[in-house]
Scaffold this motif. Structure first.
Motif, PDB file in Angstrom:
ATOM      1  N   GLN A  81      19.181 -50.754 -35.560  1.00  0.00           N
ATOM      2  CA  GLN A  81      19.185 -51.742 -36.647  1.00  0.00           C
ATOM      3  C   GLN A  81      19.501 -50.988 -37.923  1.00  0.00           C
ATOM      4  O   GLN A  81      18.805 -50.033 -38.278  1.00  0.00           O
ATOM      5  CB  GLN A  81      17.810 -52.412 -36.764  1.00  0.00           C
ATOM      6  N   THR A  82      20.547 -51.414 -38.593  1.00  0.00           N
ATOM      7  CA  THR A  82      20.924 -50.754 -39.831  1.00  0.00           C
ATOM      8  C   THR A  82      21.880 -51.622 -40.622  1.00  0.00           C
ATOM      9  O   THR A  82      22.412 -52.588 -40.101  1.00  0.00           O
ATOM     10  CB  THR A  82      21.615 -49.403 -39.543  1.00  0.00           C
ATOM     11  N   SER A  83      22.065 -51.268 -41.883  1.00  0.00           N
ATOM     12  CA  SER A  83      23.110 -51.887 -42.691  1.00  0.00           C
ATOM     13  C   SER A  83      24.034 -50.762 -43.136  1.00  0.00           C
ATOM     14  O   SER A  83      23.651 -49.585 -43.086  1.00  0.00           O
ATOM     15  CB  SER A  83      22.509 -52.605 -43.895  1.00  0.00           C
ATOM     16  N   GLY A  84      25.247 -51.104 -43.555  1.00  0.00           N
ATOM     17  CA  GLY A  84      26.172 -50.056 -43.980  1.00  0.00           C
ATOM     18  C   GLY A  84      26.603 -49.156 -42.837  1.00  0.00           C
ATOM     19  O   GLY A  84      26.841 -47.967 -43.012  1.00  0.00           O
ATOM     20  N   PHE A  85      26.730 -49.749 -41.647  1.00  0.00           N
ATOM     21  CA  PHE A  85      27.080 -48.983 -40.443  1.00  0.00           C
ATOM     22  C   PHE A  85      28.426 -48.283 -40.610  1.00  0.00           C
ATOM     23  O   PHE A  85      29.403 -48.874 -41.079  1.00  0.00           O
ATOM     24  CB  PHE A  85      27.130 -49.939 -39.250  1.00  0.00           C
ATOM     25  N   SER A  92      28.871 -52.251 -29.439  1.00  0.00           N
ATOM     26  CA  SER A  92      28.948 -53.629 -29.915  1.00  0.00           C
ATOM     27  C   SER A  92      28.212 -53.674 -31.248  1.00  0.00           C
ATOM     28  O   SER A  92      26.973 -53.606 -31.296  1.00  0.00           O
ATOM     29  CB  SER A  92      28.296 -54.602 -28.922  1.00  0.00           C
ATOM     30  N   ARG A  93      28.968 -53.760 -32.329  1.00  0.00           N
ATOM     31  CA  ARG A  93      28.348 -53.739 -33.655  1.00  0.00           C
ATOM     32  C   ARG A  93      27.533 -55.004 -33.915  1.00  0.00           C
ATOM     33  O   ARG A  93      26.470 -54.953 -34.541  1.00  0.00           O
ATOM     34  CB  ARG A  93      29.416 -53.573 -34.739  1.00  0.00           C
ATOM     35  N   SER A  94      28.005 -56.142 -33.423  1.00  0.00           N
ATOM     36  CA  SER A  94      27.282 -57.394 -33.675  1.00  0.00           C
ATOM     37  C   SER A  94      25.926 -57.395 -32.986  1.00  0.00           C
ATOM     38  O   SER A  94      24.971 -58.003 -33.475  1.00  0.00           O
ATOM     39  CB  SER A  94      28.114 -58.593 -33.214  1.00  0.00           C
ATOM     40  N   LYS A  95      25.834 -56.697 -31.868  1.00  0.00           N
ATOM     41  CA  LYS A  95      24.569 -56.651 -31.131  1.00  0.00           C
ATOM     42  C   LYS A  95      23.748 -55.411 -31.465  1.00  0.00           C
ATOM     43  O   LYS A  95      22.616 -55.273 -30.982  1.00  0.00           O
ATOM     44  CB  LYS A  95      24.836 -56.694 -29.623  1.00  0.00           C
ATOM     45  N   GLY A  96      24.290 -54.508 -32.253  1.00  0.00           N
ATOM     46  CA  GLY A  96      23.558 -53.279 -32.553  1.00  0.00           C
ATOM     47  C   GLY A  96      23.258 -52.502 -31.287  1.00  0.00           C
ATOM     48  O   GLY A  96      22.124 -52.049 -31.064  1.00  0.00           O
ATOM     49  N   ARG A 148      25.326 -43.397 -38.062  1.00  0.00           N
ATOM     50  CA  ARG A 148      25.667 -43.020 -39.432  1.00  0.00           C
ATOM     51  C   ARG A 148      25.752 -44.285 -40.270  1.00  0.00           C
ATOM     52  O   ARG A 148      26.396 -45.260 -39.890  1.00  0.00           O
ATOM     53  CB  ARG A 148      26.990 -42.267 -39.495  1.00  0.00           C
ATOM     54  N   ASP A 149      25.068 -44.258 -41.388  1.00  0.00           N
ATOM     55  CA  ASP A 149      25.118 -45.410 -42.275  1.00  0.00           C
ATOM     56  C   ASP A 149      24.971 -44.959 -43.712  1.00  0.00           C
ATOM     57  O   ASP A 149      24.637 -43.819 -43.995  1.00  0.00           O
ATOM     58  CB  ASP A 149      24.041 -46.454 -41.906  1.00  0.00           C
ATOM     59  N   ALA A 202      22.637 -45.238 -52.082  1.00  0.00           N
ATOM     60  CA  ALA A 202      22.894 -43.834 -51.751  1.00  0.00           C
ATOM     61  C   ALA A 202      24.368 -43.534 -51.919  1.00  0.00           C
ATOM     62  O   ALA A 202      25.225 -44.374 -51.675  1.00  0.00           O
ATOM     63  CB  ALA A 202      22.457 -43.552 -50.327  1.00  0.00           C
ATOM     64  N   GLY A 203      24.662 -42.310 -52.333  1.00  0.00           N
ATOM     65  CA  GLY A 203      26.058 -41.945 -52.540  1.00  0.00           C
ATOM     66  C   GLY A 203      26.704 -41.330 -51.330  1.00  0.00           C
ATOM     67  O   GLY A 203      27.883 -40.997 -51.349  1.00  0.00           O
ATOM     68  N   SER A 204      25.931 -41.188 -50.269  1.00  0.00           N
ATOM     69  CA  SER A 204      26.482 -40.495 -49.114  1.00  0.00           C
ATOM     70  C   SER A 204      25.995 -41.147 -47.840  1.00  0.00           C
ATOM     71  O   SER A 204      24.996 -41.852 -47.828  1.00  0.00           O
ATOM     72  CB  SER A 204      26.026 -39.039 -49.158  1.00  0.00           C
ATOM     73  N   TYR A 205      26.744 -40.902 -46.764  1.00  0.00           N
ATOM     74  CA  TYR A 205      26.301 -41.380 -45.465  1.00  0.00           C
ATOM     75  C   TYR A 205      25.210 -40.461 -44.920  1.00  0.00           C
ATOM     76  O   TYR A 205      25.162 -39.275 -45.224  1.00  0.00           O
ATOM     77  CB  TYR A 205      27.476 -41.398 -44.490  1.00  0.00           C
TER      78      TYR A 205
END
Lengths: 114, 116
Positions: free
Chosen positions: A25-29, A65-69, A91-92, A97-100
């Protein structure tokens, strides 16, 4: 925050196929990685997925599968030397944040038996 | 051989002491990452440097600090050591020039720290 789940341990037979799952679970994948780590050694890169689908590289394949994480690592024609821990890493870019950042799951310890 | 060099490989010290771990990245890699790996926690991200500047911070304790020098090698300083700091400390480097670049990490062999 980051939440990466994968099974703690798996056992499979030499010559067989094994699938190691990873949910996150993340954002900014910005990509999902699989690393192999033998006990007491450094992790080594296995595969990378940033778009949905299957990436194949020899005996190893990885799916995303990005939609399913959800991702899995598929190991075919298992060999004894494949006994190791397999680490799923996402990686997100965190908000503000300025960096991954690359965050690792706790790893799946795979034992290959004769 | 990943091309990332870490020293020392093993270190045994006492509680309250201070140690410095050293890392030389792969030739050409500008980013250096430090990770801590203990048995129950897996690989925990500590800190990242890019071309001498701190880029990202993870679960790094205030007792720990790091820097990256002009020649791109990095040092991780651990002070007021506690028993719980015993772990394998990995350094990794990467080069990532744009968002779509794979940018995988190349890990050193690690420094195993034992605090008695």
């Amino acid at each position: 925050g980051q939440n990466i789940d994968q099974p703690t341990e798996m056992t499979a037979t030499e010559g067989a196929i094994v699938q190691i799952n990873c949910t996150y679970q993340t954002s900014g994948f910005n990509g999902l990685f699989w690393y192999q780590q033998h006990a007491g050694e450094a992790p080594t890169f296995l595969s990378y997925n940033v778009l949905d689908g299957l990436e194949e590289k020899g005996r190893f394949s990885s799916f995303l599968s990005r939609s399913k994480g959800y991702s899995y690592l598929l190991l075919k024609e298992l060999q004894m030397k494949d006994s190791a821990s397999y680490l799923c890493a996402v990686r997100d870019r965190r908000r503000g944040a300025g960096s991954y950042q690359l965050t690792f799951g706790k790893g799946t310890k795979l034992s290959v038996i004769p | 051989d990943s091309g990332v060099t870490q020293t020392p490989k093993h270190l045994i010290t006492a509680t309250g002491q201070r140690v410095t771990l050293r890392c030389s990245p792969r030739s050409g890699d500008l980013s250096v990452y430090w990770y801590q790996q203990s048995l129950d926690q897996g690989l925990q991200f500590l800190i990242q440097y890019y071309n001498g500047e701190e880029r990202a911070k993870g679960n790094i304790l205030e007792r720990f600090s790091a820097q990256q020098f002009p020649d791109l090698h990095s040092e991780l300083n651990l002070s007021s050591l506690e028993l719980g700091d015993s772990a394998l400390y990995f350094c990794a480097s990467s080069v990532k020039t744009h968002d779509r670049a794979r940018g995988e990490l190349f890990f050193g062999e690690g420094s195993r720290l034992t605090v008695l």
